[in-house]
Design a protein around this motif. Structure first.
Motif, PDB file in Angstrom:
ATOM      1  N   UNK A   1       0.865  -1.185  -0.082  1.00 19.94           N
ATOM      2  CA  UNK A   1       0.079  -0.017   0.053  1.00 19.94           C
ATOM      3  C   UNK A   1       0.998   1.356  -0.089  1.00 19.94           C
ATOM      4  N   UNK A   2       0.352   2.241  -0.697  1.00 20.95           N
ATOM      5  CA  UNK A   2       1.258   3.608  -0.668  1.00 20.95           C
ATOM      6  C   UNK A   2       0.198   4.619  -1.081  1.00 20.95           C
ATOM      7  N   UNK A   3       0.728   5.792  -0.605  1.00 19.83           N
ATOM      8  CA  UNK A   3       0.067   7.155  -0.966  1.00 19.83           C
ATOM      9  C   UNK A   3       0.724   7.908  -1.915  1.00 19.83           C
ATOM     10  N   UNK A   4       0.610   8.470  -3.176  1.00 18.47           N
ATOM     11  CA  UNK A   4       1.201   9.207  -4.006  1.00 18.47           C
ATOM     12  C   UNK A   4       0.671  10.779  -4.048  1.00 18.47           C
ATOM     13  N   UNK A   5       1.616  11.561  -4.376  1.00 17.86           N
ATOM     14  CA  UNK A   5       1.347  12.896  -4.537  1.00 17.86           C
ATOM     15  C   UNK A   5       2.175  13.481  -5.717  1.00 17.86           C
ATOM     16  N   UNK A   6       1.639  14.429  -6.454  1.00 22.15           N
ATOM     17  CA  UNK A   6       2.411  15.402  -7.422  1.00 22.15           C
ATOM     18  C   UNK A   6       2.081  16.520  -7.461  1.00 22.15           C
ATOM     19  N   UNK A   7       2.959  17.405  -7.449  1.00 20.91           N
ATOM     20  CA  UNK A   7       2.547  18.942  -7.379  1.00 20.91           C
ATOM     21  C   UNK A   7       1.976  19.237  -8.686  1.00 20.91           C
ATOM     22  N   UNK A   8       0.892  20.289  -8.925  1.00 18.96           N
ATOM     23  CA  UNK A   8       0.428  20.641 -10.041  1.00 18.96           C
ATOM     24  C   UNK A   8       1.489  21.131 -11.052  1.00 18.96           C
ATOM     25  N   UNK A   9       1.098  20.968 -12.373  1.00 20.25           N
ATOM     26  CA  UNK A   9       1.946  21.287 -13.297  1.00 20.25           C
ATOM     27  C   UNK A   9       2.476  22.575 -13.411  1.00 20.25           C
ATOM     28  N   UNK A  10       2.053  23.594 -12.874  1.00 17.60           N
ATOM     29  CA  UNK A  10       2.677  24.822 -12.914  1.00 17.60           C
ATOM     30  C   UNK A  10       3.693  24.895 -11.956  1.00 17.60           C
ATOM     31  N   UNK A  11       4.079  24.029 -11.148  1.00 11.39           N
ATOM     32  CA  UNK A  11       4.899  23.917 -10.010  1.00 11.39           C
ATOM     33  C   UNK A  11       6.157  22.894 -10.439  1.00 11.39           C
ATOM     34  N   UNK A  12       6.437  23.210 -11.542  1.00  7.90           N
ATOM     35  CA  UNK A  12       7.721  22.293 -12.065  1.00  7.90           C
ATOM     36  C   UNK A  12       8.936  23.205 -12.308  1.00  7.90           C
ATOM     37  N   UNK A  13       9.741  23.385 -11.194  1.00  5.21           N
ATOM     38  CA  UNK A  13      11.167  23.983 -11.227  1.00  5.21           C
ATOM     39  C   UNK A  13      11.927  23.310 -12.530  1.00  5.21           C
TER      40      UNK A  13
END
Length: 139
Positions: A1-13
């Motif tokens: 089991x795991x949880x994932x998170x990805x910053x929004x597209x505009x937050x892409x340094x």
């Protein structure tokens, strides 16, 4: 089991989107015999990101990770934690200069450009599917 998170597209340094994964069943994922690599790699030392504005990209990443950006030669580096990969931003020409044998024209103007891998073995730099792999004995 795991949880994932990805910053929004505009937050892409540097054009790189940040993805995080939290393991809830570490015993099913972190299996010692599956962590050994035949090529001797023991971890990722640095993620290389090409960007014409390394100061701005590193500051953006530092804000997302609640960290700090520091200068390291031509690179601006954001550390991600103890014994974890730092994220290093530089123009692609500076990346090629720092790692002999790489060609700036083979790298994106902006985006993921390579990985520097920790290894107990000495291996020459290699390029795989457009992403430079640099093997180093530096811990």
């Amino acid at each position: 089991r795991f949880s994932v998170f990805q910053w929004p597209e505009e937050e892409a340094p540097g054009g790189v989107r940040v993805f995080a994964c939290q393991h809830h069943t570490r015993e099913a994922v972190w299996i010692p015999q599956l962590q050994r690599q035949g090529n001797g790699v023991t971890g990722i030392r640095r993620v290389l990101v090409a960007d014409a504005d390394p100061d701005g990209a590193a500051a953006h990443m530092a804000r997302l990770l609640d960290g700090e950006a520091r200068a390291d030669g031509a690179f601006r580096v954001v550390e991600t934690g103890p014994r974890r990969a730092g994220i290093a931003f530089a123009p692609r020409g500076a990346i090629a200069e720092a790692y002999p044998g790489l060609d700036a024209d083979d790298m994106p103007e902006r985006g993921g450009a390579g990985l520097v891998l920790r290894t107990a073995l000495t291996r020459p730099p290699a390029v795989a599917t457009g992403c430079a792999l640099v093997f180093t004995t530096d811990r």
